[in-house]
Motif scaffolding. Structure first.
Motif, PDB file in Angstrom:
ATOM      1  N   PHE A  95       0.855  -1.191   0.000  1.00 38.88           N
ATOM      2  CA  PHE A  95       0.000   0.000   0.000  1.00 38.88           C
ATOM      3  C   PHE A  95       0.892   1.242   0.000  1.00 38.88           C
ATOM      4  CE2 PHE A  95      -2.914   3.158   1.857  1.00 38.88           C
ATOM      5  CZ  PHE A  95      -3.993   2.977   1.000  1.00 38.88           C
ATOM      6  N   PRO A  96       0.712   2.153  -0.952  1.00 31.54           N
ATOM      7  CA  PRO A  96       1.704   3.215  -1.167  1.00 31.54           C
ATOM      8  C   PRO A  96       1.522   4.482  -0.328  1.00 31.54           C
ATOM      9  CG  PRO A  96       0.041   3.301  -2.884  1.00 31.54           C
ATOM     10  CD  PRO A  96      -0.316   2.124  -2.003  1.00 31.54           C
ATOM     11  N   LYS A  97       0.488   4.511   0.505  1.00 32.65           N
ATOM     12  CA  LYS A  97       0.188   5.721   1.258  1.00 32.65           C
ATOM     13  C   LYS A  97       0.132   5.401   2.758  1.00 32.65           C
ATOM     14  CE  LYS A  97      -2.575   7.176  -2.717  1.00 32.65           C
ATOM     15  NZ  LYS A  97      -3.924   7.484  -3.240  1.00 32.65           N
ATOM     16  N   PRO A  98       0.199   6.418   3.607  1.00 40.35           N
ATOM     17  CA  PRO A  98       0.100   6.146   5.045  1.00 40.35           C
ATOM     18  C   PRO A  98      -1.168   5.362   5.375  1.00 40.35           C
ATOM     19  CG  PRO A  98       0.774   8.408   4.688  1.00 40.35           C
ATOM     20  CD  PRO A  98       0.425   7.858   3.332  1.00 40.35           C
ATOM     21  N   ILE A  99      -1.026   4.378   6.265  1.00 37.17           N
ATOM     22  CA  ILE A  99      -2.172   3.560   6.667  1.00 37.17           C
ATOM     23  C   ILE A  99      -2.044   3.245   8.153  1.00 37.17           C
ATOM     24  CG2 ILE A  99      -0.993   1.483   5.812  1.00 37.17           C
ATOM     25  CD1 ILE A  99      -3.807   0.300   5.259  1.00 37.17           C
ATOM     26  N   ALA A 150      -4.756 -13.109  11.503  1.00 41.09           N
ATOM     27  CA  ALA A 150      -4.307 -12.211  10.451  1.00 41.09           C
ATOM     28  C   ALA A 150      -4.754 -10.768  10.679  1.00 41.09           C
ATOM     29  CB  ALA A 150      -4.819 -12.697   9.097  1.00 41.09           C
ATOM     30  N   ALA A 151      -5.809 -10.566  11.460  1.00 40.93           N
ATOM     31  CA  ALA A 151      -6.210  -9.196  11.794  1.00 40.93           C
ATOM     32  C   ALA A 151      -5.140  -8.501  12.628  1.00 40.93           C
ATOM     33  CB  ALA A 151      -7.538  -9.201  12.552  1.00 40.93           C
ATOM     34  N   VAL A 152      -4.403  -9.280  13.417  1.00 37.24           N
ATOM     35  CA  VAL A 152      -3.287  -8.727  14.192  1.00 37.24           C
ATOM     36  C   VAL A 152      -2.073  -8.504  13.297  1.00 37.24           C
ATOM     37  CG1 VAL A 152      -1.707  -9.111  16.119  1.00 37.24           C
ATOM     38  CG2 VAL A 152      -4.079  -9.857  16.302  1.00 37.24           C
ATOM     39  N   THR A 153      -1.703  -9.530  12.547  1.00 33.31           N
ATOM     40  CA  THR A 153      -0.454  -9.453  11.789  1.00 33.31           C
ATOM     41  C   THR A 153      -0.528  -8.457  10.638  1.00 33.31           C
ATOM     42  OG1 THR A 153      -1.171 -11.512  10.717  1.00 33.31           O
ATOM     43  CG2 THR A 153       0.486 -11.684  12.445  1.00 33.31           C
ATOM     44  N   THR A 154      -1.694  -8.304   9.992  1.00 37.27           N
ATOM     45  CA  THR A 154      -1.807  -7.257   8.972  1.00 37.27           C
ATOM     46  C   THR A 154      -1.711  -5.878   9.620  1.00 37.27           C
ATOM     47  OG1 THR A 154      -4.229  -7.422   9.113  1.00 37.27           O
ATOM     48  CG2 THR A 154      -3.150  -8.555   7.273  1.00 37.27           C
ATOM     49  N   ALA A 155      -2.268  -5.731  10.821  1.00 38.51           N
ATOM     50  CA  ALA A 155      -2.196  -4.437  11.503  1.00 38.51           C
ATOM     51  C   ALA A 155      -0.746  -4.044  11.778  1.00 38.51           C
ATOM     52  CB  ALA A 155      -3.004  -4.474  12.793  1.00 38.51           C
ATOM     53  N   THR A 156       0.103  -5.038  12.091  1.00 38.96           N
ATOM     54  CA  THR A 156       1.504  -4.719  12.355  1.00 38.96           C
ATOM     55  C   THR A 156       2.259  -4.332  11.092  1.00 38.96           C
ATOM     56  OG1 THR A 156       2.273  -7.018  12.137  1.00 38.96           O
ATOM     57  CG2 THR A 156       1.541  -6.293  14.329  1.00 38.96           C
ATOM     58  N   LEU A 157       1.646  -4.518   9.930  1.00 38.54           N
ATOM     59  CA  LEU A 157       2.254  -4.101   8.665  1.00 38.54           C
ATOM     60  C   LEU A 157       1.753  -2.733   8.215  1.00 38.54           C
ATOM     61  CD1 LEU A 157       2.180  -7.520   6.792  1.00 38.54           C
ATOM     62  CD2 LEU A 157       4.165  -6.410   7.837  1.00 38.54           C
ATOM     63  N   THR A 158       0.926  -2.080   9.035  1.00 44.32           N
ATOM     64  CA  THR A 158       0.540  -0.707   8.779  1.00 44.32           C
ATOM     65  C   THR A 158       1.613   0.213   9.367  1.00 44.32           C
ATOM     66  OG1 THR A 158      -0.732  -0.435  10.837  1.00 44.32           O
ATOM     67  CG2 THR A 158      -1.894  -1.360   8.917  1.00 44.32           C
ATOM     68  N   GLY A 163       4.674  14.292   4.466  1.00 44.31           N
ATOM     69  CA  GLY A 163       5.233  13.824   3.201  1.00 44.31           C
ATOM     70  C   GLY A 163       4.522  12.640   2.603  1.00 44.31           C
ATOM     71  N   GLY A 164       3.711  11.971   3.401  1.00 41.06           N
ATOM     72  CA  GLY A 164       2.848  10.937   2.862  1.00 41.06           C
ATOM     73  C   GLY A 164       3.477   9.602   2.594  1.00 41.06           C
ATOM     74  N   GLY A 165       4.656   9.327   3.169  1.00 35.18           N
ATOM     75  CA  GLY A 165       5.301   8.047   2.906  1.00 35.18           C
ATOM     76  C   GLY A 165       4.948   6.983   3.928  1.00 35.18           C
ATOM     77  N   ARG A 166       5.395   5.757   3.657  1.00 34.93           N
ATOM     78  CA  ARG A 166       5.259   4.655   4.591  1.00 34.93           C
ATOM     79  C   ARG A 166       6.411   4.694   5.587  1.00 34.93           C
ATOM     80  NH1 ARG A 166       2.126   0.283   3.440  1.00 34.93           N
ATOM     81  NH2 ARG A 166       2.408   0.015   5.690  1.00 34.93           N
ATOM     82  N   ARG A 167       6.289   3.879   6.654  1.00 33.55           N
ATOM     83  CA  ARG A 167       7.345   3.858   7.667  1.00 33.55           C
ATOM     84  C   ARG A 167       8.550   3.045   7.216  1.00 33.55           C
ATOM     85  NH1 ARG A 167       7.194  -1.129  10.325  1.00 33.55           N
ATOM     86  NH2 ARG A 167       5.195  -2.229  10.220  1.00 33.55           N
ATOM     87  N   PHE A 168       8.396   2.260   6.139  1.00 32.39           N
ATOM     88  CA  PHE A 168       9.524   1.491   5.631  1.00 32.39           C
ATOM     89  C   PHE A 168       9.785   1.842   4.171  1.00 32.39           C
ATOM     90  CE2 PHE A 168       5.780  -1.343   6.118  1.00 32.39           C
ATOM     91  CZ  PHE A 168       5.393  -1.452   4.785  1.00 32.39           C
ATOM     92  N   ASP A 169      11.067   1.760   3.777  1.00 34.59           N
ATOM     93  CA  ASP A 169      11.460   2.084   2.410  1.00 34.59           C
ATOM     94  C   ASP A 169      11.340   0.850   1.513  1.00 34.59           C
ATOM     95  OD1 ASP A 169      13.643   0.511   3.083  1.00 34.59           O
ATOM     96  OD2 ASP A 169      15.050   2.186   3.237  1.00 34.59           O
ATOM     97  N   ALA A 170      11.767   1.008   0.249  1.00 34.94           N
ATOM     98  CA  ALA A 170      11.620  -0.074  -0.728  1.00 34.94           C
ATOM     99  C   ALA A 170      12.421  -1.313  -0.328  1.00 34.94           C
ATOM    100  CB  ALA A 170      12.057   0.417  -2.102  1.00 34.94           C
ATOM    101  N   ALA A 171      13.603  -1.107   0.243  1.00 32.11           N
ATOM    102  CA  ALA A 171      14.421  -2.248   0.642  1.00 32.11           C
ATOM    103  C   ALA A 171      13.754  -3.034   1.769  1.00 32.11           C
ATOM    104  CB  ALA A 171      15.808  -1.769   1.078  1.00 32.11           C
ATOM    105  N   GLU A 172      13.174  -2.317   2.738  1.00 30.65           N
ATOM    106  CA  GLU A 172      12.486  -2.993   3.832  1.00 30.65           C
ATOM    107  C   GLU A 172      11.218  -3.680   3.329  1.00 30.65           C
ATOM    108  OE1 GLU A 172      11.400  -4.218   7.805  1.00 30.65           O
ATOM    109  OE2 GLU A 172      13.216  -3.970   6.603  1.00 30.65           O
ATOM    110  N   ALA A 173      10.514  -3.047   2.391  1.00 27.73           N
ATOM    111  CA  ALA A 173       9.316  -3.666   1.829  1.00 27.73           C
ATOM    112  C   ALA A 173       9.670  -4.993   1.150  1.00 27.73           C
ATOM    113  CB  ALA A 173       8.649  -2.718   0.841  1.00 27.73           C
TER     114      ALA A 173
END
Length: 306
Positions: free
Chosen positions: A122-126, A137-145, A232-242
């Protein structure tokens, strides 16, 4: 009696037709956009099933996230639940359909991988606004926000070990990174530690506990998302971390799929259905485990990611 049967026969089609034509379809994921901030809220809307992720709900969730990802009007997203539960997690009965064992394993691997990649990509803040108990999975997906904010009534439950399956959603790696080895082990092992919101905050699993009702929680989550947009609207992780997360997810998804056709999982499902007094299902899993050497497919490898 014959008259009553004739009346039933004559009226049933009419009643059925009326139900089909007048019953409105209720969305399983509600969306609302704040035009001033550009933050869209996605709300699981299946209260009677504790917002469990059935296949229809997941399809709507994926579509809503895809729309949010591509819409110029949307700058960020908040995910939450309706009623008292955030989500009871994936409804396995809606995910697993009768098919050849090898095909089933491939389907489970690919579906599981897609679920978590949807959140990673997902390319925007979530932000996850966990308004009550969250399971699996409701927990583990939340940790990927980008952050989890939770109500005081929230709890976090990962029953993987009890089900005889390995961790998913990158939790085999990221939970130790977030909470330390000891807390990660408590949640992911057969101890099945289910931290409250306060305990999850102390452990490092979530960012904030929000006192008050669901509206206060949602307001705080939307404000946090708007802050990330303004920064700035980015995610907490960069492309390498993704990419690292997607590689972990690919490995876990294959391990999970293989576990679904293993003796520990089949035995756990037998015991679970015995406790629920679901005799036919219990017998099915008992028979499946007993005959496993006759039908168990070869282990499947992880699917490549880029």
């Amino acid at each position: 009696m014959l008259a009553a049967l004739r009346l039933a026969r004559s009226t049933t089609p009419i009643l059925a037709k009326r139900r089909l034509t007048t019953a409105p379809r209720v969305p399983l994921v509600l969306t609302s956009l704040c035009e001033s901030s550009g933050v869209v809220t996605l709300r699981f809307n299946q209260e009677k099933k504790l917002n469990a992720w059935t296949m229809p709900l997941m399809k709507e969730m994926f579509a809503a996230l895809q729309d949010a990802a591509t819409s110029d009007a949307v700058k960020g997203a908040v995910v939450t639940g309706s009623g008292n539960y955030y989500s009871a997690g994936v409804d396995l009965s809606s995910m697993i359909q009768p098919m050849a064992p090898g095909a089933l394993v491939t389907q489970i691997r690919d579906q599981n991988q897609m679920v978590f990649e949807t959140f990673i990509n997902f390319p925007k803040p979530i932000i996850a606004a966990v308004n009550g108990p969250a399971i699996g999975a409701a927990v583990t997906t939340a940790t990927l926000t980008d952050a989890i904010v939770a109500s005081e009534s929230a709890t976090f439950n990962l029953p993987f070990a009890k089900l005889g399956v390995p961790p998913e959603g990158c939790s085999s790696v990221t939970f130790a990174e977030m909470m330390g080895e000891a807390n990660a082990r408590r949640m992911l092992s057969s101890e099945n530690w289910m931290p409250s919101a306060a305990e999850a905050l102390e452990a490092g699993l979530i960012a904030e506990v929000v006192p008050g009702d669901a509206s206060a929680l949602l307001e705080r989550a939307q404000a946090l998302c708007a802050e990330r947009v303004a920064a700035g609207g980015g995610r907490r992780f960069d492309a390498a971390e993704a990419l690292r997360l997607k590689q972990i997810n690919a490995r876990e998804s294959a391990e999970l799929a293989n576990a679904f056709v293993s003796a520990p999982f089949l035995g756990a499902m037998h015991s679970f259905n015995v406790r629920r007094k679901k005799t036919q299902l219990a017998y099915f899993f008992y028979a499946a485990k007993a005959t496993l050497p006759l039908w168990q497919p070869s282990p499947i490898a992880p699917k490549m990611v880029t």
